[in-house]
Write an enzyme that holds these catalytic residues in place. Structure first.
Site, mmCIF file in Angstrom:
data_model
loop_
_atom_site.group_PDB
_atom_site.id
_atom_site.type_symbol
_atom_site.label_atom_id
_atom_site.label_comp_id
_atom_site.label_asym_id
_atom_site.label_seq_id
_atom_site.Cartn_x
_atom_site.Cartn_y
_atom_site.Cartn_z
ATOM 1 N N GLY A 183 0.805 -1.207 0.000
ATOM 2 C CA GLY A 183 0.000 0.000 0.000
ATOM 3 C C GLY A 183 0.837 1.256 0.000
ATOM 4 N N PRO A 184 0.254 2.376 0.439
ATOM 5 C CA PRO A 184 0.954 3.666 0.407
ATOM 6 C C PRO A 184 2.264 3.666 1.202
ATOM 7 C CG PRO A 184 -1.386 4.002 0.740
ATOM 8 C CD PRO A 184 -1.164 2.528 0.828
ATOM 9 N N GLY A 213 0.055 6.224 -12.208
ATOM 10 C CA GLY A 213 -1.066 6.283 -11.286
ATOM 11 C C GLY A 213 -1.790 7.597 -11.420
ATOM 12 N N SER A 214 -2.546 7.932 -10.403
ATOM 13 C CA SER A 214 -3.349 9.148 -10.442
ATOM 14 C C SER A 214 -2.470 10.388 -10.347
ATOM 15 C CB SER A 214 -4.353 9.151 -9.287
ATOM 16 O OG SER A 214 -3.695 9.351 -8.050
ATOM 17 N N GLU A 254 3.706 9.038 -15.126
ATOM 18 C CA GLU A 254 2.661 8.856 -16.130
ATOM 19 C C GLU A 254 1.355 8.839 -15.360
ATOM 20 O OE1 GLU A 254 -0.115 8.273 -18.242
ATOM 21 O OE2 GLU A 254 0.297 6.157 -17.885
ATOM 22 N N LEU A 255 0.550 9.884 -15.522
ATOM 23 C CA LEU A 255 -0.551 10.135 -14.592
ATOM 24 C C LEU A 255 -1.907 10.069 -15.294
ATOM 25 C CD1 LEU A 255 1.246 13.039 -12.680
ATOM 26 C CD2 LEU A 255 1.322 10.576 -12.223
ATOM 27 N N GLY A 256 -2.863 10.790 -14.759
ATOM 28 C CA GLY A 256 -4.235 10.690 -15.233
ATOM 29 C C GLY A 256 -4.484 11.462 -16.514
ATOM 30 N N CYS A 278 -6.295 5.640 -18.315
ATOM 31 C CA CYS A 278 -5.879 7.042 -18.290
ATOM 32 C C CYS A 278 -6.196 7.752 -19.598
ATOM 33 C CB CYS A 278 -4.391 7.151 -17.969
ATOM 34 S SG CYS A 278 -3.316 6.259 -19.132
ATOM 35 N N VAL A 296 -12.986 10.883 -14.492
ATOM 36 C CA VAL A 296 -13.991 10.037 -13.851
ATOM 37 C C VAL A 296 -13.438 8.658 -13.534
ATOM 38 C CG1 VAL A 296 -16.270 8.994 -14.100
ATOM 39 C CG2 VAL A 296 -15.843 11.308 -14.971
ATOM 40 N N PHE A 297 -12.694 8.072 -14.442
ATOM 41 C CA PHE A 297 -12.180 6.706 -14.341
ATOM 42 C C PHE A 297 -13.341 5.718 -14.198
ATOM 43 C CE2 PHE A 297 -8.443 3.937 -13.369
ATOM 44 C CZ PHE A 297 -7.613 4.467 -14.333
#
Length: 485
Positions: free
Chosen positions: A210-211, A230-231, A252-254, A286, A381-382
């Site tokens: 996790g985080p 990720g986001s 590499e994001l949203g 994405c 929105v995803f």
């Protein structure tokens, strides 16, 4: 025993062999049914630190290994993805909720990523430079050392292997943290492939977590480069933490990509492409088209056709039925999608299709007459939601498409390709597809976005060498130079 038999990995993580984690384990859940498929080891900060240290210790010998041997490992890995494709695909379907076609695409791309990485191992390492002195001057690429890779749940195999494979081929070691929700298909499948391919022990560590584990990986002193997918919200935190330590961080994001439909587009194929762009894998991509910008003269017909297409798409368990959409990954994601839809209707959008769900199965949704401030239009929105807004001119379409903090992918549908190129010139984006929708990826193509979508092209083709090596300047001369001191 099968390739991904739970007896191999239950309660364990991978460090070149299968070992117990100090942090225990976590359930592997099938989102379509809620059933527990097994229990995967999960890691904490101590496990990450131990893995990073060992990876650094083993990396130098791997970097010194002849490129033929490194390439051979990557080629074997590609063949193993092909040989065990069906079993890996079954796990992708059950663990990530993807339909079988999506799972087949993932294993195909995973094999191609390995084959392209194998070729990368033998590419030229640098160039000879001009110099004003009597010496040889050249620049060469050298392995970074240890690459930290963090990948999400949505396309877990592709988004992991696209960093793992080239990083290894170029002589690095890798500490890889897949999402806990897709620990098997997105993590242990890669571990098993490289285990069977003969990668020396200690060079690849697969540590679901996790985080806390992600933060430990980003801040570990033995990991100089982070490859994060990720986001945008999480990516900002990763970038900030890496910047404080002067690390190179690839983000590499949203996205909230626009699909622009001009009045001369053939609406039948346009709506088919648009449906794929917004509803494929439940919109959990994405590159998903989150904003449909449609010329006002065809917008009414477009919405009618798109809504009919959405209503006709079957939704259900992809492991047991012929469906177009499977489940969202979890209840938290479903509730967020539904909130964005209902808030957008409250803001003035018209619900033309969908907007309902059963458990984690969300119906493909079309929103018409969407105001710019509606959250399903303004935010990523995803989920399987297609907000439609109209435009009247190329200039207005460009302004609308560019009016976003994101800049990942742009689709343009028109018979006039020069008009499409003129539009593309006006929109900041990492990817443009003319007469195609927004969702596409190839192992040989550079991939990345601008703005809140990331830090530019970071994966694919020649970008891999930039991402996973350092450039070193070297000079050579026969005698020690004379100086006035």
């Amino acid at each position: 025993m099968t390739f991904l038999d739970p007896k191999i990995w239950t309660g364990l993580v991978f460090d070149g062999g299968w070992t117990a984690s100090r942090a225990g384990d976590a359930p592997v859940v099938e989102p379509a049914t809620g059933n527990e498929l097994g229990r995967a080891g999960t890691v904490g900060a101590d496990d990450v630190a131990a893995a990073a240290l060992r990876a650094r210790q083993e990396q130098r010998a791997w970097a010194a290994t002849p490129y033929e041997e490194r390439a051979a490992v990557l080629r074997r890995a590609g063949r193993l993805f092909e040989e065990h494709a069906q079993e890996i695909q079954d796990w992708i379907v059950r663990e990530s909720g993807g339909v079988p076609g999506k799972a087949a695409f993932e294993t195909h791309v995973a094999a191609q990523e390995c084959y392209e990485a194998a070729a990368l191992a033998s590419q030229p390492l640098g160039e000879v430079l001009p110099t004003s002195r009597k010496r040889l001057s050249f620049a060469r690429r050298v392995p970074v050392g240890v690459i930290g890779v963090i990948a999400p749940f949505n396309f877990p195999l592709i988004l992991g292997i696209r960093s793992v494979a080239p990083a290894l081929a170029l002589g690095n070691a890798v500490v890889f943290k897949p999402d806990q929700r897709t620990a098997v298909c997105g993590g242990f499948s890669i571990a098993r492939v490289f285990e069977e391919a003969g990668l020396p022990s200690g060079l690849l560590h697969v540590l679901p977590g996790g985080p806390e584990a992600g933060q430990a990986l980003v801040t570990d002193p033995n990991v100089p480069v982070i490859s994060f997918t990720g986001s945008s919200a999480a990516g900002r935190k990763v970038g900030e933490a890496g910047a404080r330590l002067l690390k190179r961080v690839h983000l590499e994001l949203g996205g909230n990509s626009a699909l622009v439909v001009f009045d001369d587009a053939d609406l039948e194929p346009a709506v088919s492409a648009a449906s794929w762009a917004s509803f494929f894998h439940q919109g959990q991509i994405c590159m998903t088209a989150g904003r449909h910008l449609v010329h006002e003269s065809v917008a009414e017909e477009y919405v009618e056709r798109l809504a009919a297409k959405a209503d006709a798409l079957p939704v259900g368990d992809p492991a047991t039925g012929q469906v177009a959409l499977g489940p969202l990954i979890d209840a938290g994601q479903r509730d967020r999608v539904h909130r964005l839809v209902t808030d957008s209707v409250s803001a003035g959008a018209r619900l033309a299709a969908g907007g309902t769900y059963d458990r984690l199965f969300y119906r493909p949704t079309v929103l018409a007459g969407v105001p710019a401030h509606a959250p399903a239009y303004a935010e990523e929105v995803f989920g399987p939601v297609a907000p439609v807004m109209t435009f009247s001119s190329l200039e207005q379409a460009a302004a609308l498409a560019a009016d976003s903090e994101y800049g990942l992918s742009l689709g343009i549908l028109t018979r006039d390709v020069m008009k499409a190129l003129a539009l593309a010139d006006l929109v900041p984006t990492g990817i443009v597809h003319i007469n195609d929708q927004t969702v596409d990826d190839e192992a040989v193509a550079p991939f990345g976005g601008v703005g809140a979508s990331g830090t530019g092209t970071r994966f694919g083709g020649p970008a891999n060498a930039d991402a996973f090596t350092d450039t070193q300047w070297v000079t050579v001369q026969g005698d020690v130079a004379a100086y006035p001191f």
